[in-house]
Design an enzyme around this catalytic site. Structure first.
Site, PDB file in Angstrom:
ATOM      1  N   GLU A  82       3.778  12.730   8.875  1.00 47.43           N
ATOM      2  CA  GLU A  82       2.725  12.500   7.892  1.00 47.43           C
ATOM      3  C   GLU A  82       2.291  11.034   7.934  1.00 47.43           C
ATOM      4  O   GLU A  82       3.121  10.131   7.941  1.00 47.43           O
ATOM      5  CB  GLU A  82       3.212  12.867   6.486  1.00 47.43           C
ATOM      6  CG  GLU A  82       3.569  14.341   6.337  1.00 47.43           C
ATOM      7  CD  GLU A  82       2.398  15.280   6.618  1.00 47.43           C
ATOM      8  OE1 GLU A  82       1.245  14.818   6.634  1.00 47.43           O
ATOM      9  OE2 GLU A  82       2.639  16.489   6.841  1.00 47.43           O
ATOM     10  N   ARG A  92      -3.575  23.027  -9.404  1.00 43.85           N
ATOM     11  CA  ARG A  92      -3.037  24.395  -9.481  1.00 43.85           C
ATOM     12  C   ARG A  92      -1.525  24.404  -9.609  1.00 43.85           C
ATOM     13  O   ARG A  92      -0.925  25.401  -9.975  1.00 43.85           O
ATOM     14  CB  ARG A  92      -3.449  25.191  -8.244  1.00 43.85           C
ATOM     15  CG  ARG A  92      -4.903  25.587  -8.269  1.00 43.85           C
ATOM     16  CD  ARG A  92      -5.357  26.026  -6.915  1.00 43.85           C
ATOM     17  NE  ARG A  92      -5.195  24.951  -5.946  1.00 43.85           N
ATOM     18  CZ  ARG A  92      -5.438  25.071  -4.647  1.00 43.85           C
ATOM     19  NH1 ARG A  92      -5.797  26.215  -4.153  1.00 43.85           N
ATOM     20  NH2 ARG A  92      -5.286  24.045  -3.848  1.00 43.85           N
ATOM     21  N   CYS A 145       6.088  17.604  -1.536  1.00 41.65           N
ATOM     22  CA  CYS A 145       6.347  16.743  -0.375  1.00 41.65           C
ATOM     23  C   CYS A 145       5.510  15.477  -0.446  1.00 41.65           C
ATOM     24  O   CYS A 145       6.006  14.366  -0.257  1.00 41.65           O
ATOM     25  CB  CYS A 145       6.067  17.500   0.916  1.00 41.65           C
ATOM     26  SG  CYS A 145       7.243  18.845   1.166  1.00 41.65           S
TER      27      CYS A 145
HETATM   28  N1  PCA Z   1       7.391  21.986   1.132  1.00 41.67           N
HETATM   29  C1  PCA Z   1       6.452  21.864   0.030  1.00 41.67           C
HETATM   30  C2  PCA Z   1       7.287  21.510  -1.175  1.00 41.67           C
HETATM   31  C3  PCA Z   1       8.707  21.587  -0.746  1.00 41.67           C
HETATM   32  C4  PCA Z   1       8.678  21.860   0.696  1.00 41.67           C
HETATM   33  O1  PCA Z   1       9.666  21.967   1.425  1.00 41.67           O
HETATM   34  C5  PCA Z   1       5.360  20.852   0.318  1.00 41.67           C
HETATM   35  O2  PCA Z   1       4.897  20.794   1.475  1.00 41.67           O
HETATM   36  O3  PCA Z   1       4.928  20.119  -0.569  1.00 41.67           O
END
Ligand code: PCA
Length: 204
Positions: A82, A92, A145
């Site tokens: 990321e 939501r 996340c």
């Molecule tokens: N994925 C979700 C929340 C927790 C996870 O493992 C996300 O991409 O936000």
């Protein structure tokens, strides 16, 4: 001198899944050492506010030398590095605002966004050399996340030399026996995250 540690976070399962690969990988790497640096894993709840608060508390308590967050991004075919975390929780997902249009900030009055502080290019080069599928992602989403990545970068905004960032993982193979979706074996994901930690450790 304090022992140097890397905080590696993963999430609890959510959305009806029995496992979350992020926690399986974090657990597998808990206690792994890279030279003088030790990895320690912490499991977070899939709740934006609680997860953000817990990661900040952990950073203040343990003062890690680096922070790497992991999460599941079901449907993606590769490890996703990321690049950016934004100060927004999807309306939501926001209980108080069910049905509303306004998103809430992760941190009230925080800046709009933070960029990843991981050595992204070296991580990509290393994983590609080991033939582990990896790509750069422009959005960590608007859920827990993104909230954890944003909160960690915010908590460490005054110590820019501490690497901080987030990697989303595909479904683990066992999660896709009943649906047609890209997946990866946990072993490959563990190997990929281990290589990323190696690259991070070289920077601290
Ligand atoms: N994925 C979700 C929340 C927790 C996870 O493992 C996300 O991409 O936000």
């Amino acid at each position: 001198m304090r022992a140097r540690r890397i905080l590696l976070t993963g999430f609890a399962p959510f959305g009806g899944e029995a496992v979350n690969p992020s926690w399986e990988v974090a657990k597998a790497l808990d206690g792994r050492t890279f030279g003088e640096v030790t990895v320690y894993a912490k499991r977070l709840p899939v709740d934006c506010n609680r997860a953000a608060r817990l990661v900040i508390e952990e950073i203040v308590r343990a003062r890690p030398a680096a922070v790497l967050g992991l999460g599941q991004a079901g449907g993606r075919p590769a490890l996703s590095l990321e690049q950016i975390a934004i100060n927004l929780v999807d309306p939501r997902r926001n209980q108080e605002n069910a049905g509303g249009l306004d998103g809430k900030p992760v941190i009230p009055d925080g800046p709009d966004a933070y960029f990843s502080r991981l050595p992204l290019k070296p991580i990509i080069a290393l994983l590609r050399r080991h033939q582990i599928p990896v790509w750069l992602s422009l959005s960590a989403g608007l859920y827990a996340c993104n909230a954890v990545m944003y909160a960690a970068l915010h908590a460490l905004r005054r110590t820019p030399r501490v690497p901080v960032g987030f990697i989303h993982l595909p479904y683990a193979t066992a999660q896709t026996t009943r649906r047609a979706a890209p997946s990866m074996s946990l072993d490959v994901m563990v190997a990929g995250v281990e290589l990323a930690l190696q690259a991070i450790t070289r920077r601290i």
